[in-house]
Design an enzyme around this catalytic site. Structure first.
Site, PDB file in Angstrom:
ATOM      1  N   HIS A  15      18.428  -0.689  -0.654  1.00  0.00           N
ATOM      2  CA  HIS A  15      17.549   0.483  -0.639  1.00  0.00           C
ATOM      3  C   HIS A  15      17.063   0.785   0.774  1.00  0.00           C
ATOM      4  O   HIS A  15      16.760  -0.126   1.543  1.00  0.00           O
ATOM      5  CB  HIS A  15      16.378   0.341  -1.627  1.00  0.00           C
ATOM      6  CG  HIS A  15      15.423  -0.787  -1.385  1.00  0.00           C
ATOM      7  ND1 HIS A  15      14.273  -0.634  -0.666  1.00  0.00           N
ATOM      8  CD2 HIS A  15      15.442  -2.085  -1.791  1.00  0.00           C
ATOM      9  CE1 HIS A  15      13.608  -1.783  -0.643  1.00  0.00           C
ATOM     10  NE2 HIS A  15      14.296  -2.687  -1.312  1.00  0.00           N
ATOM     11  N   SER A  66      10.834  -8.702  -8.376  1.00  0.00           N
ATOM     12  CA  SER A  66      11.545  -7.853  -9.333  1.00  0.00           C
ATOM     13  C   SER A  66      12.429  -6.838  -8.622  1.00  0.00           C
ATOM     14  O   SER A  66      12.040  -6.272  -7.601  1.00  0.00           O
ATOM     15  CB  SER A  66      10.546  -7.077 -10.191  1.00  0.00           C
ATOM     16  OG  SER A  66       9.576  -7.937 -10.754  1.00  0.00           O
ATOM     17  N   GLU A  87      13.732   2.522  -4.571  1.00  0.00           N
ATOM     18  CA  GLU A  87      13.499   1.198  -5.168  1.00  0.00           C
ATOM     19  C   GLU A  87      12.020   0.854  -5.191  1.00  0.00           C
ATOM     20  O   GLU A  87      11.510   0.319  -6.170  1.00  0.00           O
ATOM     21  CB  GLU A  87      14.287   0.125  -4.395  1.00  0.00           C
ATOM     22  CG  GLU A  87      14.422  -1.197  -5.160  1.00  0.00           C
ATOM     23  CD  GLU A  87      13.207  -2.111  -5.046  1.00  0.00           C
ATOM     24  OE1 GLU A  87      13.063  -3.000  -5.908  1.00  0.00           O
ATOM     25  OE2 GLU A  87      12.399  -1.962  -4.111  1.00  0.00           O
ATOM     26  N   HIS A 143       5.979  -6.026   2.235  1.00  0.00           N
ATOM     27  CA  HIS A 143       4.908  -5.198   1.651  1.00  0.00           C
ATOM     28  C   HIS A 143       3.560  -5.402   2.352  1.00  0.00           C
ATOM     29  O   HIS A 143       2.583  -4.759   1.991  1.00  0.00           O
ATOM     30  CB  HIS A 143       4.724  -5.446   0.137  1.00  0.00           C
ATOM     31  CG  HIS A 143       5.917  -5.092  -0.689  1.00  0.00           C
ATOM     32  ND1 HIS A 143       5.838  -4.852  -2.046  1.00  0.00           N
ATOM     33  CD2 HIS A 143       7.225  -4.915  -0.367  1.00  0.00           C
ATOM     34  CE1 HIS A 143       7.044  -4.563  -2.523  1.00  0.00           C
ATOM     35  NE2 HIS A 143       7.903  -4.601  -1.521  1.00  0.00           N
ATOM     36  N   ASP A 188      14.479   2.924   1.296  1.00  0.00           N
ATOM     37  CA  ASP A 188      13.051   3.268   1.303  1.00  0.00           C
ATOM     38  C   ASP A 188      12.214   2.024   1.567  1.00  0.00           C
ATOM     39  O   ASP A 188      12.670   0.895   1.363  1.00  0.00           O
ATOM     40  CB  ASP A 188      12.619   3.932  -0.009  1.00  0.00           C
ATOM     41  CG  ASP A 188      12.763   3.028  -1.227  1.00  0.00           C
ATOM     42  OD1 ASP A 188      13.745   2.247  -1.295  1.00  0.00           O
ATOM     43  OD2 ASP A 188      11.897   3.079  -2.120  1.00  0.00           O
TER      44      ASP A 188
END
Ligand code: BES
Ligand code: MN
Ligand code: MN
Length: 455
Positions: free
Chosen positions: A86, A398, A152, A426, A88
């Site tokens: 991904h 996940s 995602e 994150h 993003d």
């Protein structure tokens, strides 16, 4: 294939320069103001794949952010590897906790610091460069397809539909993904499990307006007090989730398998020190690795309401909110868990408040078997470049679309991740060690080689 080491040495600076260019585009999928950046990022990947030797690359529209599809098909009788990743990234707040700006990548102490350095731009880019190497040296042993999405981090709302509409285009023998972690380069591991997810927002409404907390305090149910109590009733003193029926579909892992899993090295002391806590906490009767790998959990990801500005404002709020995530284990179904949660949560509310529950996103967990050609190929590839046979382990994170791939496309995925838990994905100061980046590039061509040989 021995050439890969030299190829990386000769090109390492260029690889980094290109990755930095990729990272500099702030492709935050959750924020509409970045829609233009999403397109720019898709264009960047298209260019990189073409430069690396893809025969065809298309930016394919979806209801949301586009999917970049690329391919190099050399012989229909050979196997096909489908690479998923991904482009993003997550939002960057709180900005003031970053040592260097999130979209101005910088190398410090051998690590790339930036949003997306690991998740997933750094890891995805390893595949582009490994692909470039195989093309440049005429050593690509099979067909390759790329499916790179831009949603995602917001739960892949368009990708399942995209897969349904493009089943033929996406035909492959295995899906190869680098979007997970390894224990370390010294203790190589391959992720064999991902957790599912139910993510909800709850809203508790009391009086129709904020009230003076002196005039009304003590006489009216305060939504924040109520919400806190409701949340604390969701787990018991053993940190088990109290929602009736919650554990019904949880597969208990056998003693034998738990013993096998416990062989994966884990250092509690280091784990605690790394995040500066004195003690871990979780469901009674399970180890830390088991708590994240094979057990579900419930966490509040955010909570707000009332007055949070400077100084004091004596107010009894009209509303309180929280975002709650439940990480699920493979056999649990997220829509069912959402419903169990909603019924129970509403039953906890006193009469003086109204409760609203909204599902934000969800998805199934995944277990990847180790008796497959793909796992064996990944294992041999990692052993080749890191010198040790990797241990299988189940991650707590996940990637909900992985189970959809199996359901819709009938293809299993292999999770060949090179991230570390310390990469702070994150979080502020997300980083990715250069060693992991380059070792990843080195390992991937071996995966292709062994996959084709063993197939
Ligand atoms: N790459 C992560 C997931 C991950 C990281 C799995 C490390 C295993 C080890 C992915 O980008 C991610 O953040 N997933 C979200 C899913 C959600 C947004 C639907 C997650 O796990 O919170
Ligand atoms: Mn990711
Ligand atoms: Mn992520």
């Amino acid at each position: 294939m021995e050439k890969i080491k030299d190829y990386i040495k000769q090109n390492q600076d260029r690889f980094l320069k290109e990755l930095f260019e990729f990272i500099r585009i702030p492709s935050i999928s959750a924020m509409e103001e970045h829609n233009g950046d999403m397109l720019k990022t898709a264009e960047f990947i298209k260019g990189s794949l073409l430069q690396a030797g893809a025969d065809k690359v298309e930016i394919m529209k979806t209801k949301g952010h586009p999917v970049v599809y690329g391919e190099k098909l050399i012989d229909a009788s050979l196997p096909t590897v489908l690479v998923y990743g991904h482009y993003d990234v997550q939002p960057v707040e709180p900005l003031d906790l970053w040592t260097s700006p999130p979209f101005e990548p910088e190398v410090r102490d051998g690590k790339i610091y930036a949003r997306g350095a690991d998740d997933d731009k750094g890891q995805l880019f390893m595949h582009v460069k490994a692909f470039e190497f195989m093309n440049e040296t005429n050593s690509l042993p099979c067909n390759v397809k790329f499916m790179i999405e831009g949603e995602e981090e917001v739960g892949s709302p368009s990708l399942k539909e995209f897969c349904k509409e493009n089943k033929d285009l996406l035909k492959a023998d295995v899906i190869l993904i680098s979007d997970t972690t390894m224990i370390s380069l010294d203790i190589p591991s391959i992720t064999t499990g991902l957790r599912g997810l139910s993510y909800l927002e709850v809203e508790v409404t009391g009086p129709n307006r904020d009230l003076h907390s002196g005039l009304y305090g003590g006489a009216v149910a305060n939504p924040i007090n109520v919400l806190s109590e409701m949340i604390s009733s969701l787990t018991d003193e053993n940190n088990r989730i109290t929602i009736p029926g919650f554990y019904d579909d949880v597969i208990e892992v056998s003693k034998e398998e738990r013993a096998e899993m416990a062989k994966a090295p884990f250092n509690l002391e280091e784990y605690q020190t790394a995040i500066d806590i004195k003690s871990v906490a979780g469901e009674a009767g399970y180890s830390t690795s088991e708590r994240t790998g094979i057990r579900p959990c419930l966490d509040v990801c955010g909570i707000w309401g009332g007055y949070t500005g400077e100084g004091a404002k004596t107010v009894l709020p009209s509303r309180a909110y929280a975002k709650i995530s439940m990480r699920l284990v493979p056999n649990q179904e997220s829509p069912k868990v959402d419903e169990l949660f909603e019924n129970y949560f509403k039953s906890l509310a006193p009469e003086g408040v109204k409760v609203k529950v909204t599902s934000l996103h969800g998805g199934q967990g995944y277990v990847s078997p180790i008796d497959t050609v793909a796992y064996q190929a990944a294992s041999k590839a990692v052993e080749e470049t890191l010198g040790k046979k990797p241990v299988p382990f189940r991650s707590g994170g996940s990637i909900p679309i992985v189970s959809d791939f199996e359901e819709v496309l009938g293809i299993k995925s292999i999770l060949l991740g090179f991230g570390l838990e310390s990469d702070a994905i994150h979080s502020p100061n997300e980083n990715y060690p250069l060693d992991n980046f380059y070792k990843g590039i080195e390992t991937i061509p071996y995966f292709y080689k062994y996959f084709v040989e063993l197939k």
